[in-house]
Design a protein around this motif. Structure first.
Motif, PDB file in Angstrom:
ATOM      1  N   SER A   1      26.694  13.942 110.951  1.00  0.00           N
ATOM      2  CA  SER A   1      27.425  15.586 111.178  1.00  0.00           C
ATOM      3  C   SER A   1      26.074  16.211 112.014  1.00  0.00           C
ATOM      4  CB  SER A   1      27.620  16.220 109.892  1.00  0.00           C
ATOM      5  OG  SER A   1      27.997  17.509 109.969  1.00  0.00           O
ATOM      6  N   TYR A   2      26.590  16.876 112.949  1.00  0.00           N
ATOM      7  CA  TYR A   2      25.911  18.007 113.719  1.00  0.00           C
ATOM      8  C   TYR A   2      26.139  19.566 113.363  1.00  0.00           C
ATOM      9  CZ  TYR A   2      23.377  14.841 117.013  1.00  0.00           C
ATOM     10  OH  TYR A   2      22.678  14.047 117.688  1.00  0.00           O
ATOM     11  N   LYS A   3      26.601  19.893 112.198  1.00  0.00           N
ATOM     12  CA  LYS A   3      27.067  21.038 111.972  1.00  0.00           C
ATOM     13  C   LYS A   3      25.848  21.828 111.590  1.00  0.00           C
ATOM     14  CE  LYS A   3      31.520  20.552 109.817  1.00  0.00           C
ATOM     15  NZ  LYS A   3      31.777  19.076 110.516  1.00  0.00           N
ATOM     16  N   HIS A   4      25.673  23.189 112.080  1.00  0.00           N
ATOM     17  CA  HIS A   4      24.315  24.100 111.899  1.00  0.00           C
ATOM     18  C   HIS A   4      24.951  25.039 110.729  1.00  0.00           C
ATOM     19  CE1 HIS A   4      22.589  22.953 115.942  1.00  0.00           C
ATOM     20  NE2 HIS A   4      22.586  21.964 114.796  1.00  0.00           N
ATOM     21  N   PRO A   5      25.200  24.977 109.457  1.00  0.00           N
ATOM     22  CA  PRO A   5      25.731  25.816 108.493  1.00  0.00           C
ATOM     23  C   PRO A   5      24.763  26.995 108.039  1.00  0.00           C
ATOM     24  CG  PRO A   5      25.413  23.805 107.428  1.00  0.00           C
ATOM     25  CD  PRO A   5      24.943  23.586 108.912  1.00  0.00           C
ATOM     26  N   ILE A   6      25.378  27.962 107.558  1.00  0.00           N
ATOM     27  CA  ILE A   6      24.575  28.868 106.795  1.00  0.00           C
ATOM     28  C   ILE A   6      24.812  28.640 105.276  1.00  0.00           C
ATOM     29  CG2 ILE A   6      24.366  31.423 106.236  1.00  0.00           C
ATOM     30  CD1 ILE A   6      25.671  32.189 109.121  1.00  0.00           C
ATOM     31  N   ILE A   7      23.738  28.480 104.800  1.00  0.00           N
ATOM     32  CA  ILE A   7      23.689  28.146 103.130  1.00  0.00           C
ATOM     33  C   ILE A   7      22.979  29.317 102.554  1.00  0.00           C
ATOM     34  CG2 ILE A   7      22.661  26.644 101.560  1.00  0.00           C
ATOM     35  CD1 ILE A   7      22.442  24.362 103.862  1.00  0.00           C
ATOM     36  N   LEU A   8      23.964  29.739 101.370  1.00  0.00           N
ATOM     37  CA  LEU A   8      23.596  30.668 100.626  1.00  0.00           C
ATOM     38  C   LEU A   8      22.728  30.467  99.480  1.00  0.00           C
ATOM     39  CD1 LEU A   8      27.035  32.752 100.492  1.00  0.00           C
ATOM     40  CD2 LEU A   8      25.238  32.655 102.175  1.00  0.00           C
ATOM     41  N   LEU A   9      21.677  31.000  99.164  1.00  0.00           N
ATOM     42  CA  LEU A   9      20.679  30.773  98.042  1.00  0.00           C
ATOM     43  C   LEU A   9      21.279  31.311  96.845  1.00  0.00           C
ATOM     44  CD1 LEU A   9      16.974  30.906  99.814  1.00  0.00           C
ATOM     45  CD2 LEU A   9      18.981  29.047  99.699  1.00  0.00           C
ATOM     46  N   ASP A  10      21.372  30.561  95.802  1.00  0.00           N
ATOM     47  CA  ASP A  10      22.143  31.013  94.640  1.00  0.00           C
ATOM     48  C   ASP A  10      20.974  31.616  93.154  1.00  0.00           C
ATOM     49  OD1 ASP A  10      21.400  28.595  94.097  1.00  0.00           O
ATOM     50  OD2 ASP A  10      23.432  27.823  93.343  1.00  0.00           O
ATOM     51  N   GLU A  11      19.729  31.515  93.925  1.00  0.00           N
ATOM     52  CA  GLU A  11      18.731  31.640  92.735  1.00  0.00           C
ATOM     53  C   GLU A  11      17.921  32.843  93.479  1.00  0.00           C
ATOM     54  OE1 GLU A  11      15.192  28.974  90.590  1.00  0.00           O
ATOM     55  OE2 GLU A  11      17.259  27.857  91.180  1.00  0.00           O
ATOM     56  N   GLU A  12      17.508  33.635  92.285  1.00  0.00           N
ATOM     57  CA  GLU A  12      16.332  34.525  92.630  1.00  0.00           C
ATOM     58  C   GLU A  12      15.263  34.349  92.104  1.00  0.00           C
ATOM     59  OE1 GLU A  12      17.615  38.443  91.803  1.00  0.00           O
ATOM     60  OE2 GLU A  12      19.806  38.241  92.394  1.00  0.00           O
ATOM     61  N   SER A  13      14.091  33.846  92.808  1.00  0.00           N
ATOM     62  CA  SER A  13      12.886  33.450  92.434  1.00  0.00           C
ATOM     63  C   SER A  13      11.674  33.649  93.267  1.00  0.00           C
ATOM     64  CB  SER A  13      12.725  31.897  92.142  1.00  0.00           C
ATOM     65  OG  SER A  13      11.547  31.319  91.439  1.00  0.00           O
ATOM     66  N   LYS A  14      10.319  33.851  92.715  1.00  0.00           N
ATOM     67  CA  LYS A  14       9.289  33.993  93.541  1.00  0.00           C
ATOM     68  C   LYS A  14       8.705  32.755  94.132  1.00  0.00           C
ATOM     69  CE  LYS A  14       6.041  36.721  91.725  1.00  0.00           C
ATOM     70  NZ  LYS A  14       5.142  37.420  90.899  1.00  0.00           N
ATOM     71  N   GLU A  15       9.142  31.656  93.494  1.00  0.00           N
ATOM     72  CA  GLU A  15       8.904  30.575  93.995  1.00  0.00           C
ATOM     73  C   GLU A  15       9.995  29.658  94.476  1.00  0.00           C
ATOM     74  OE1 GLU A  15       6.546  26.315  92.604  1.00  0.00           O
ATOM     75  OE2 GLU A  15       6.044  28.229  91.926  1.00  0.00           O
ATOM     76  N   LEU A  16      10.111  29.428  95.830  1.00  0.00           N
ATOM     77  CA  LEU A  16      11.309  28.432  96.209  1.00  0.00           C
ATOM     78  C   LEU A  16      11.041  27.123  96.646  1.00  0.00           C
ATOM     79  CD1 LEU A  16      12.920  31.246  98.505  1.00  0.00           C
ATOM     80  CD2 LEU A  16      13.697  30.738  95.840  1.00  0.00           C
ATOM     81  N   ASN A  17      11.351  26.098  95.874  1.00  0.00           N
ATOM     82  CA  ASN A  17      11.222  24.682  96.071  1.00  0.00           C
ATOM     83  C   ASN A  17      12.357  23.992  96.643  1.00  0.00           C
ATOM     84  OD1 ASN A  17       8.565  24.327  94.616  1.00  0.00           O
ATOM     85  ND2 ASN A  17       9.928  24.827  92.783  1.00  0.00           N
ATOM     86  N   PHE A  18      12.177  23.691  98.186  1.00  0.00           N
ATOM     87  CA  PHE A  18      13.147  23.110  98.705  1.00  0.00           C
ATOM     88  C   PHE A  18      12.993  21.546  99.175  1.00  0.00           C
ATOM     89  CE2 PHE A  18      13.204  27.358 100.595  1.00  0.00           C
ATOM     90  CZ  PHE A  18      14.589  27.741 100.381  1.00  0.00           C
ATOM     91  N   THR A  19      14.064  20.754  98.713  1.00  0.00           N
ATOM     92  CA  THR A  19      13.933  19.541  99.023  1.00  0.00           C
ATOM     93  C   THR A  19      15.062  18.929  99.737  1.00  0.00           C
ATOM     94  OG1 THR A  19      13.109  19.106  96.839  1.00  0.00           O
ATOM     95  CG2 THR A  19      14.190  17.201  98.083  1.00  0.00           C
TER      96      THR A  19
END
Length: 669
Positions: free
Chosen positions: A145-163
């Protein structure tokens, strides 16, 4: 104009590259898998790119590895990432991790995803956020897939761990190839909206230009350059949907990715033979048919490769094609230089526009290969190229009209010699034809000034680029835009001028202040005057008012002042003066330039005698400016006269009758 048009395109490149990035964003760098945004200023920099060193493992395991960590640069490919048994290679799998520290939990954040080759799944603090395509450990188990979506973050935190788990078995390069943006939802959506809007602007301009030339071809099929240029425009306009905002990929299902990607690359490959055919039709004497055949063969061969082979194979061949295109670009540029030296009609404009298009195309090739990290600007290069072709066609049409006039005059003389019975009919036709020719010449003459003004503004930006801030540059560009709009209004005015000469012109008279009108004219001509370092003094009082047609009045000063600038030397001066009389207002435009030869003065205001010569910087003209001034003043029952001495300057004096107004009484000029 011949020397200023190339300067315009060199200046335009900066504006176009700027347009390719809809919005600037904050870009700190991640280090060792950590991005510290505790000093992030949301007010001034609402968007931040997650660039830098991400933690990377050659697996799809979402748990934290216990072994020593390895890091990879984002954006970029994983092709040469070192592994225990060699390098990663283009095809394969991998997991990216990044920890983002914020000074406080933030609401309503979102990600604008970029180009990740070719399927991925993203987690936030261990919870799945979204996936794009279907990841898998081999080609059979994944869907690209070559889509460039907008992804909403559903969590409020001072530390964001992206995988981010990524798999790629369809492209020669894999991994996170383009930047990922983080910011408030509204700002991310605004960024996306601007990107899409720019794409539609490019599509609309290029596609309509293609349709326009297609219609031209069907109306006049002798010149085949129109149809090849039309197909070339349409091809690149369609290609705009595959790059930038990737509109086609966004609206189609991922299961059709293979077919859409083939169309994507076909639009790129077919541009070469179409452009080759267009170039061959323009310069048949210089562009040998053997080269044209070779380029057509290259385009056809790689088109078949794309159609007949899977993505993992034809992407390798596309790299070869890109190298061939780079060599061909050099050949095209050398051909253009040759045509310029051979003084082919329109070669200079074509060469500059084509060079800009080639540079933009080369940028896209290098960008696609991850050699450079910029935006896709090939379509913007096409817009600049189209603009150059529009000017070139205008020059060709103008020359065609001149040749047509010569043929018409020759035919008229033969008719006079061979027949006397058609004398009355010939005189009627000659009068109508003269009015048509004069009107066409007037249009050509008066469109030259705004184009010169625009080029002057852009040349100023180029020369003072380092000293100008963004606001100043924007103001100058707005002036250029305003001048372009005024040129469109000028065309409508010239239509009325044609009726003026026939005595059926309803002049739109109104009470105006003279000083700001003259200052407006000077503003339009400022770039031309500044190029010669002229001193211009406007001595008209602020209180002077007149009851005239605003546009026609400005047209008088446009022609007189542009004429004065044209025949001034560097450092000369121009004076604009005023005197009020009982029933009229009198103006003078005096310069210290090279003056007018005595034998030319009697025919200055005649449309039948073309009194024209080159300016001090070899500026050319049609010789119709002063006849136009005379026609306007004559319509107001005014008077105009000229005094001149060679090498000492010229003085034009004109008066327009006026009813008694509250005009300040000054000493006569």
């Amino acid at each position: 104009m011949r020397f200023r048009v190339p300067v315009f395109f060199l200046l335009l490149i900066g504006a176009i590259i700027g347009c390719s990035n809809p919005q600037d964003y904050y870009s700190p760098k991640a280090k060792l898998g950590i991005l510290d945004l505790r000093n992030w200023d949301l007010t001034n920099s609402p968007l931040v790119s997650l660039d830098g060193e991400w933690e990377f493992t050659n697996s799809l395991d979402t748990s934290k590895p216990n072994s020593s960590k390895a890091f990879i640069t984002v954006p970029g490919s994983w092709n040469k990432f070192p592994l225990a048994n060699g390098e990663h290679g283009g095809e394969g799998i991998g997991t990216y991790r990044l920890t983002v520290f914020l000074d406080r939990p933030l609401k309503d954040l979102a990600l604008q995803m970029g180009d990740i080759s070719t399927a991925y799944r993203i987690y936030l603090n261990g919870r799945l956020l979204a996936d794009n395509g279907i990841i898998g450990i081999n080609k059979e188990s994944m869907t690209p897939s070559y889509k460039h979506p907008i992804i909403l973050l559903d969590e409020e935190s001072k530390e964001l761990n992206f995988t981010i788990q990524v798999s790629n078995f369809y492209h020669t390069t894999g991994g996170i190839r383009k930047s990922i943006l983080l910011g408030p939802i509204l700002n991310v959506f605004e960024y996306k909206k601007q990107e899409i809007s720019l794409g539609w602007v490019v599509f609309g301009a290029t596609f309509l230009m293609g349709v326009y030339h297609l219609i031209l071809f069907f109306m006049r099929r002798v010149d085949k350059s129109a149809i090849w240029f039309a197909f070339f425009c349409i091809d690149l306009s369609i290609r705009g949907f595959f790059t930038g905002s990737v509109f086609i990929y966004e609206i189609t299902e991922d299961k059709y990715w293979v077919y859409i990607h083939k169309l994507d690359l076909l639009s790129f490959v077919l541009a070469l033979p179409l452009f080759s055919l267009f170039l061959r039709s323009l310069f048949p004497k210089d562009f040998h048919r053997y080269f044209n055949t070779a380029f057509l063969s290259v385009g056809a061969a790689f088109s078949l490769i794309i159609l007949m082979t899977p993505a993992s194979e034809y992407m390798w061949y596309i790299q070869i094609f890109q190298g061939i295109v780079g060599i061909i670009i050099v050949y095209f540029l050398l051909l253009m230089i040759y045509c310029v030296f051979r003084k082919r009609e329109g070669a200079i404009l074509f060469a500059v526009g084509a060079a800009f298009l080639f540079i933009a195309t080369l940028n896209d090739i290098l960008n696609q290969a991850l050699i450079i990290k910029t935006g896709y600007i090939a379509n913007w290069g096409l817009l600049a190229f189209l603009f150059s072709q529009t000017i070139m066609l205008s020059v060709r049409f103008s020359n065609a009209f001149v040749r047509l006039e010569e043929l018409q005059k020759s035919l008229e003389y033969k008719v006079l010699e061979r027949t006397s019975q058609l004398e009355e009919a010939k005189l009627v036709a000659e009068e109508a034809n003269s009015m048509k020719d004069t009107f066409i010449s007037l249009v050509t003459h008066d469109l030259r000034s705004p184009i010169t003004t625009i080029m002057g503004i852009l040349q100023l930006i180029k020369n003072d680029y380092e000293q100008l801030d963004d606001i100043s540059i924007k103001e100058w560009l707005m002036r250029a835009e305003n001048t372009s709009s005024q040129s469109l209004e000028m065309i409508a005015t010239l239509l009325d001028l044609n009726r003026l000469r026939s005595g059926s012109f309803p002049m739109d008279n109104s009470l105006i202040y003279v000083f700001p009108e003259v200052e407006g004219v000077l503003a339009k001509l400022w770039a031309q005057a500044n190029a010669k370092k002229l001193e211009i003094r406007n001595s008209i009082p602020n209180e002077v008012r007149m009851n005239v047609d605003r546009t026609l009045f400005s047209e008088i000063f446009v022609n007189l002042l542009s004429n004065a600038i044209k025949f001034c030397r560097e450092g000369d001066s121009i004076e604009i003066d005023f005197a009020s009389k009982p029933s009229e207002i009198e103006f003078t435009v005096k310069d210290s330039g090279v003056g007018i030869p005595t034998e030319m003065i009697p025919g200055l205001f005649s449309t039948e005698i073309r009194s024209t010569r080159l300016g001090t910087n070899r500026e050319s003209g049609t010789g119709l400016g002063l006849p136009l001034v005379y026609s306007i003043i004559n319509a107001y029952h005014g008077k105009i006269s000229v005094e001149s001495q060679e090498q000492k300057g010229s003085k034009f004096t004109f008066s327009i009758p006026q009813p008694l107004l509250d005009i300040p009484r000054l000493n006569p000029i």
